[in-house]
Design an enzyme around this catalytic site. Structure first.
Site, short mmCIF file in Angstrom:
data_model
loop_
_atom_site.label_atom_id
_atom_site.label_comp_id
_atom_site.label_asym_id
_atom_site.label_seq_id
_atom_site.Cartn_x
_atom_site.Cartn_y
_atom_site.Cartn_z
N THR A 130 4.51 -3.90 2.91
CA THR A 130 4.21 -2.93 3.90
C THR A 130 3.19 -3.55 4.81
O THR A 130 2.34 -4.45 4.44
CB THR A 130 3.72 -1.53 3.16
OG1 THR A 130 2.99 -0.84 3.83
CG2 THR A 130 2.29 -2.05 2.02
N TYR A 155 -2.65 2.20 -2.84
CA TYR A 155 -1.53 1.61 -2.74
C TYR A 155 -1.30 0.55 -2.16
O TYR A 155 -0.84 -0.57 -2.53
CB TYR A 155 -0.85 2.91 -1.93
CG TYR A 155 0.43 2.42 -1.26
CD1 TYR A 155 1.68 2.06 -2.06
CD2 TYR A 155 0.72 2.26 -0.01
CE1 TYR A 155 2.73 1.64 -1.48
CE2 TYR A 155 1.71 1.74 0.85
CZ TYR A 155 2.82 1.28 -0.30
OH TYR A 155 4.01 0.89 0.44
N LYS A 159 -0.08 -3.17 -3.25
CA LYS A 159 0.94 -3.97 -2.69
C LYS A 159 0.25 -5.36 -2.09
O LYS A 159 1.01 -6.29 -2.30
CB LYS A 159 1.39 -3.39 -1.49
CG LYS A 159 2.48 -2.04 -1.54
CD LYS A 159 3.59 -2.19 -2.49
CE LYS A 159 4.59 -2.91 -1.50
NZ LYS A 159 6.19 -3.11 -2.38
P1 NAD Z 1 10.34 5.37 -2.47
O1 NAD Z 1 9.14 5.84 -3.48
O2 NAD Z 1 11.22 6.17 -1.96
O3 NAD Z 1 11.18 4.64 -3.98
C1 NAD Z 1 10.87 3.91 -4.87
C2 NAD Z 1 11.98 3.80 -5.87
O4 NAD Z 1 11.47 2.96 -6.84
C3 NAD Z 1 12.51 4.89 -6.43
O5 NAD Z 1 13.73 4.88 -6.59
C4 NAD Z 1 11.84 4.99 -7.96
O6 NAD Z 1 12.57 5.40 -8.79
C5 NAD Z 1 11.64 3.24 -8.11
N1 NAD Z 1 10.69 2.99 -9.18
C6 NAD Z 1 9.27 3.45 -9.06
N2 NAD Z 1 8.84 2.91 -9.96
C7 NAD Z 1 9.78 2.13 -10.66
C8 NAD Z 1 9.54 1.46 -11.97
N3 NAD Z 1 8.66 1.23 -12.67
N4 NAD Z 1 10.59 0.65 -12.38
C9 NAD Z 1 11.79 0.69 -11.79
N5 NAD Z 1 11.99 1.69 -10.62
C10 NAD Z 1 10.71 2.09 -10.30
O7 NAD Z 1 9.73 4.19 -1.75
P2 NAD Z 1 10.35 3.47 -0.47
O8 NAD Z 1 9.75 4.38 0.89
O9 NAD Z 1 11.80 3.59 -0.32
O10 NAD Z 1 9.77 2.07 -0.25
C11 NAD Z 1 10.62 1.05 -1.00
C12 NAD Z 1 9.57 -0.27 -0.98
O11 NAD Z 1 9.39 -0.49 0.50
C13 NAD Z 1 8.34 0.10 -1.52
O12 NAD Z 1 8.09 -1.37 -2.10
C14 NAD Z 1 7.37 0.19 -0.35
O13 NAD Z 1 6.01 -0.16 -0.62
C15 NAD Z 1 7.91 -0.49 0.90
N6 NAD Z 1 7.75 0.12 1.98
C16 NAD Z 1 8.03 1.43 2.36
C17 NAD Z 1 7.49 1.83 3.95
C18 NAD Z 1 7.85 3.27 4.13
O14 NAD Z 1 7.38 3.71 5.04
N7 NAD Z 1 8.38 4.13 3.19
C19 NAD Z 1 7.42 0.93 4.56
C20 NAD Z 1 7.17 -0.50 4.18
C21 NAD Z 1 7.20 -0.81 3.04
#
Ligand code: NAD
Ligand code: TYD
Length: 348
Positions: A130, A155, A159
């Site tokens: 992120t 958070y 990361k």
């Molecule tokens: P989200 O919270 O919607 O989904 C996370 C997924 O990971 C879920 O399906 C959950 O069940 C799974 N998960 C959580 N803990 C787990 C564990 N211990 N073992 C296995 N699975 C597990 O998140 P998102 O928004 O889709 O983000 C996905 C990735 O992208 C993350 O790494 C986040 O840091 C990164 N990211 C998100 C954004 C954003 O705006 N949402 C932006 C940049 C980066």
């Protein structure tokens, strides 16, 4: 080619899984997910019978289960999205973020190094991160790949820590990795704890729209399908050992975004203009609230030819329409535990 996607039942992960399953019938896509509150297999019902798709329920904090799965399936590449992803939750329970985001990532790195010893040529650990690792910007400037890390929330710190471990494995063990750092995503299947889906849901229910502080915080928004395309592009064309910033070239102050969303929702729902905006309620600020995020995405644009394909207005319209056409999904994820979460976060 066996590709493991972690967190594939979540918001971004489900779009990545769908894209890889549908675009590359010659690959087998494994979706590993613990199905926490944020994971939902309903996000993938359209592709879950595809012959090149397998779901594996597993928790990345369980090192021995992860090791067994890697020995059984011998994945060639990993696209790692599984994470605890919500800043407000990280303020209430930081350790949960260390467990999943730091230790969970370490378990994956260790499982990869154990099975990829002989052949790193065809292997890749692609770590999805992120822009929040860079901290907060002032009024000017953009985050580049060279910006120093300066995370402010638990958070972001978790990361940042996982990013450092991935890079350290590259230096220490000649481990094949790529990292990308993306700005705020929005779009279908977004869990209604984050700004845009929470406010869409509250507008539908005519509930208050809790704007933190003065609302003058800036985020750079990217449509989730464009992030999935960027991830596909980097997976296929990215250079091992590199970092790529991904962004929408689309900065919005929260309060301006909320007004745009309110107007679009009023029009879509045939409500009088101003109806939704009357729900705006300024509430106590988030502690350590980062003032401004903005990404310089020129490296991925110049080197890999990626740029966002939709405008913010198009993406937001598609998002609103998706939530209106998927009320059952919304009702399902906002029942049960969600009510307790909402009370804890917003009624105190
Ligand atoms: P989200 O919270 O919607 O989904 C996370 C997924 O990971 C879920 O399906 C959950 O069940 C799974 N998960 C959580 N803990 C787990 C564990 N211990 N073992 C296995 N699975 C597990 O998140 P998102 O928004 O889709 O983000 C996905 C990735 O992208 C993350 O790494 C986040 O840091 C990164 N990211 C998100 C954004 C954003 O705006 N949402 C932006 C940049 C980066
Ligand atoms: P969010 O969607 O939680 O993403 P992030 O914190 O990762 O950027 O929040 C986006 C912005 O909206 C952020 O500045 C905090 C603000 N916000 C509110 O004002 N009210 C809310 O209820 C939420 C969830 C967020």
């Amino acid at each position: 080619m066996k590709i493991l996607v972690t967190g594939g039942a979540g918001f971004i992960g489900s779009h990545v899984v769908r894209r890889l399953v549908m675009t590359y019938p010659e690959y087998h896509i494994y979706n590993l997910d613990a199905l926490t509150y944020a994971g939902n297999l309903e996000n993938l019902t359209d592709i879950d019978q595809a012959p090149n798709y397998t779901f594996l329920k597993a928790d990345i904090t369980d090192a021995s289960h992860i090791q067994t799965l890697f020995e059984t399936y011998r994945f060639d590449k990993v696209v790692h999205l599984a994470a605890e992803s919500h800043v407000d939750r990280s303020i209430k329970d930081p350790l949960a973020f260390v467990r999943t985001n730091v230790i969970g990532t370490m378990n994956l790195l260790n499982a990869c190094t154990s099975i990829w010893k002989e052949d790193t040529e065809n292997n890749l650990f692609y770590h999805i991160s992120t822009d929040e690792v860079y901290g907060s910007l002032g009024a000017d400037g953009l985050f580049t790949e060279e910006t120093s890390y300066s995370p402010n929330s638990p958070y972001a710190a978790s990361k940042a820590s996982s990013d450092h471990f991935v890079r350290a494995y590259g230096e220490t063990y000649n481990f094949p990795f790529i990292i990308s750092n993306c700005s705020n995503n929005y779009g279908p299947n977004h869990f209604p704890e984050k700004l845009i889906p929470l406010f869409i849901n509250n507008i539908l229910e005519m509930k208050p729209l809790p704007v933190y502080g003065d609302g003058n915080y800036t985020r750079d928004w990217l449509y989730v399908l464009d992030h999935a395309i960027a991830i596909d592009t980097i997976l296929h064309k990215g250079k091992v050992g590199e970092t790529y910033n991904i962004g929408g070239f689309n900065e919005w102050k929260n309060i301006d975004l909320v007004h745009l969303l309110c107007d679009m929702m009023d029009d879509t729902l045939s409500r009088k203009r101003g109806t939704s905006a009357s729900l705006i309620t300024y509430v106590k600020d988030r502690p350590g609230h980062d003032k401004r995020y903005a990404i310089d995405a020129s490296k991925i644009n110049k080197e890999l030819g990626w740029k966002p394909s939709v405008t913010f207005e198009e993406g937001l319209k598609a998002t609103i329409d998706w939530y209106l056409n998927n009320k059952t999904w919304l009702e399902q994820v906002t029942s049960g535990d969600y009510q307790d979460y909402y009370t804890k976060m917003y009624q105190s």
